[in-house]
Design an enzyme around this catalytic site. Structure first.
Site, PDB file in Angstrom:
ATOM      1  CD  GLU A  96      26.967   4.374   0.155  1.00  0.00           C
ATOM      2  OE1 GLU A  96      27.652   3.764  -0.688  1.00  0.00           O
ATOM      3  OE2 GLU A  96      26.111   5.217  -0.138  1.00  0.00           O
ATOM      4  CB  THR A 139      31.405   1.855  -9.869  1.00  0.00           C
ATOM      5  OG1 THR A 139      31.092   0.767  -9.019  1.00  0.00           O
ATOM      6  CG2 THR A 139      31.170   1.465 -11.306  1.00  0.00           C
ATOM      7  N   GLY A 150      26.101   5.669  -8.872  1.00  0.00           N
ATOM      8  CA  GLY A 150      26.413   4.355  -8.308  1.00  0.00           C
ATOM      9  C   GLY A 150      27.443   4.494  -7.211  1.00  0.00           C
ATOM     10  CE  LYS A 160      25.584  -1.401 -16.774  1.00  0.00           C
ATOM     11  NZ  LYS A 160      24.706  -2.221 -15.923  1.00  0.00           N
TER      12      LYS A 160
END
Ligand code: NAD
Length: 483
Positions: A386, A232, A228, A175
């Protein structure tokens, strides 16, 4: 303008998703819609996993030579469609076209080419006890694995996972990010042209909460390779850990760059501009905390600001553009909110700090000027969290121990760069800095055989070379006694 309809690639065919809704894909440099992405549902994931499961027995037993030829042919296909892929990448992300064309798409091809050869070379160990027994290790493909990637280097990071997974004999359901779906969709057709059997690679499109969650939660998925954000990564971890499934996590960073008084000044200055603002600062490996020894601090600051103010920012299709737009309106707001936070935390904006409005077709795009801040404490939020945009912070230091302390004062641990001509110092720092990657007098130099990944909140496990091949296989020891 007719909007492109993004489709899933399942069992070698483009299929409309049995979707749970749609997302409008916006070109962030122009703020115009370019395509419609389905939010693939559980039903689509089931279909993709079934196709992969059916394809697995033949793929895992295919000869290494045949697998090599197919993966190598995918690399050829990517190279011969480089222009189309680069344009798609730039339209999805707002990055300069020259960057997509000269670096990212060629690197996607080289990922397939490298792991094509890995499928030929991969070997396992044996442990021999003379006169008694011999152990040998089988490294067997896992089955159906999931690969999930982010938007910042779309095809490049997508292929960095898919290629080793296929090379090791797995079938894949992959994905891409919902913000950069197009090159992933195009890859399907290139795989078909390269002779990849149907079902070996399946590409599902959609968002994280619906499509991504359904994929990682599917009971037949044997392993997940994810790149990612750290938040997540935590969510995915909490789903996979109780099932004891293999998980590789490549997450965020807050990378320190340590510049010593004795660095090669001109080279360091040139590279500093590149490592701070390449891809609008949206590379997980970009430096964001620039830690500068006091002897060169003032001179470097002045020269750096001057160089950065010369960076041409604007239309990604203009070959002279060095910086394009950030990925989205939402991300622009996030980056701007960090610039505001830096002001509140006492930071002084030396250059940038605002949005930028180009003339012409990009006047509605999401551009942020490259921003340099100084005067912030190493422990403040701006220096700890970040930002993932064109914003960096300058931090002075005096002694090597101070530099190490500042560099390690971070929840992350992805990549560090060290700039000095004193090799003893460089070796000492390389040992002491808590990051998975250390570059000395260089940045983003790539050797696909090396371990790639981060420590602490930057991830779990390593990609690249044999590390990736080992992740995508299960080892089984076989002991034969003959005494
Ligand atoms: P993200 O975590 O929002 O999304 C990454 C991918 O995960 C997307 O495909 C998304 O749809 C999917 N996803 C989101 N929620 C999910 C869920 N609950 N279950 C399954 N999948 C889900 O990250 P992003 O904004 O796309 O990317 C930026 C981040 O990626 C930054 O933090 C950056 O540092 C990091 N990154 C890390 C590396 C590395 O190698 N360490 C490389 C590039 C980017």
């Amino acid at each position: 303008m007719q909007l492109l309809k993004i489709k899933n690639y399942i069992n070698g065919q483009y299929l409309e998703a049995q979707s749970e809704g749609e997302i409008l894909n916006i070109n962030p440099a122009t703020n115009e819609p370019i395509s419609i992405i389905p939010i693939s549902s559980n039903a689509d994931i089931n279909q993709a996993v079934s196709a992969a499961t059916a394809a697995f027995p033949a793929w895992k037993t295919m000869s290494h030579d045949a697998r090599f030829r197919i993966l190598n042919a995918i690399a050829d296909q990517i190279e011969s469609h480089a222009q189309q892929l680069a344009e798609a990448e730039t339209n999805d992300t707002g990055k300069p076209l020259w960057l997509s064309k000269s670096i990212e798409i060629p690197r996607a091809a080289s990922n397939f080419r490298f792991f094509a050869t890995a499928s030929m070379q991969f070997a396992s160990e044996s442990h021999y006890n003379p006169g008694q027994n011999i152990n040998f290790t089988l490294r067997q493909a896992l089955g159906v694995v999931a690969c999930i990637s982010p938007w910042n280097l779309p095809l490049y990071l997508f292929s960095w996972k898919i290629a080793p997974a296929l090379a090791a004999g797995n079938c894949v359901v992959a994905k891409p990010s919902e913000l950069s779906p197009t090159t992933a969709m195009l890859l399907g057709d290139l795989c078909t042209k390269a002779g990849l059997p149907p079902g070996v690679l399946n590409i599902v499109q959609g968002d994280g909460p619906t499509t991504g969650s359904a994929l990682v939660s599917h009971p037949s998925i044997k392993a997940v390779s994810f790149t990612g954000g750290t938040a997540t990564g935590k969510k995915i971890s909490s789903i996979l850990a109780p099932q004891f499934k293999k998980l590789s996590l490549e997450l965020g960073g807050k990378n320190p760059c340590i510049l010593f008084d004795d660095c090669d000044y001109e080279k360091t200055l040139n590279e500093l501009v590149r490592l701070s603002f390449s891809n609008q600062g949206q590379i997980c490996l970009c430096g964001s905390r620039i830690i500068i020894q006091s002897g060169i601090y003032d001179r470097l600051k002045k020269d750096f600001v001057k160089r950065v103010e010369q960076i041409k920012i604007g239309d990604p299709l203009d070959p002279d553009t060095r910086m394009g737009s950030v990925i989205s309106e939402q991300h622009k707001q996030k980056v701007l909110s960090y610039i505001e936070l830096a002001r509140q935390e006492g930071g002084k904006i030396l250059t940038g700090g605002t949005t930028h409005t180009p003339q012409g077709r990009c006047s509605q795009g999401h551009f942020i000027l490259p921003t340099i801040i100084e005067g912030l404490s190493p422990s403040c939020r701006t220096n700890q969290e970040e930002i993932f945009g064109p914003v960096i912070s300058l931090i002075p230091f005096d002694t090597m121990d101070q530099a190490i302390q500042i560099a390690n004062e971070s929840p992350y641990g992805l990549a560090a760069t060290i700039w000095t001509q004193d090799l003893k110092k460089a070796h000492h720092l390389a040992e002491q800095i808590n990051t998975g990657i250390v570059w000395i007098n260089c940045w983003l130099v790539r050797d696909l055989r090396t371990p790639f990944g981060g420590m602490n909140q930057s991830g779990l496990g390593r990609e690249g070379g044999w590390e990736a091949m080992k992740f995508f296989t299960e080892s089984k020891n076989v002991c034969i006694q003959y005494s």
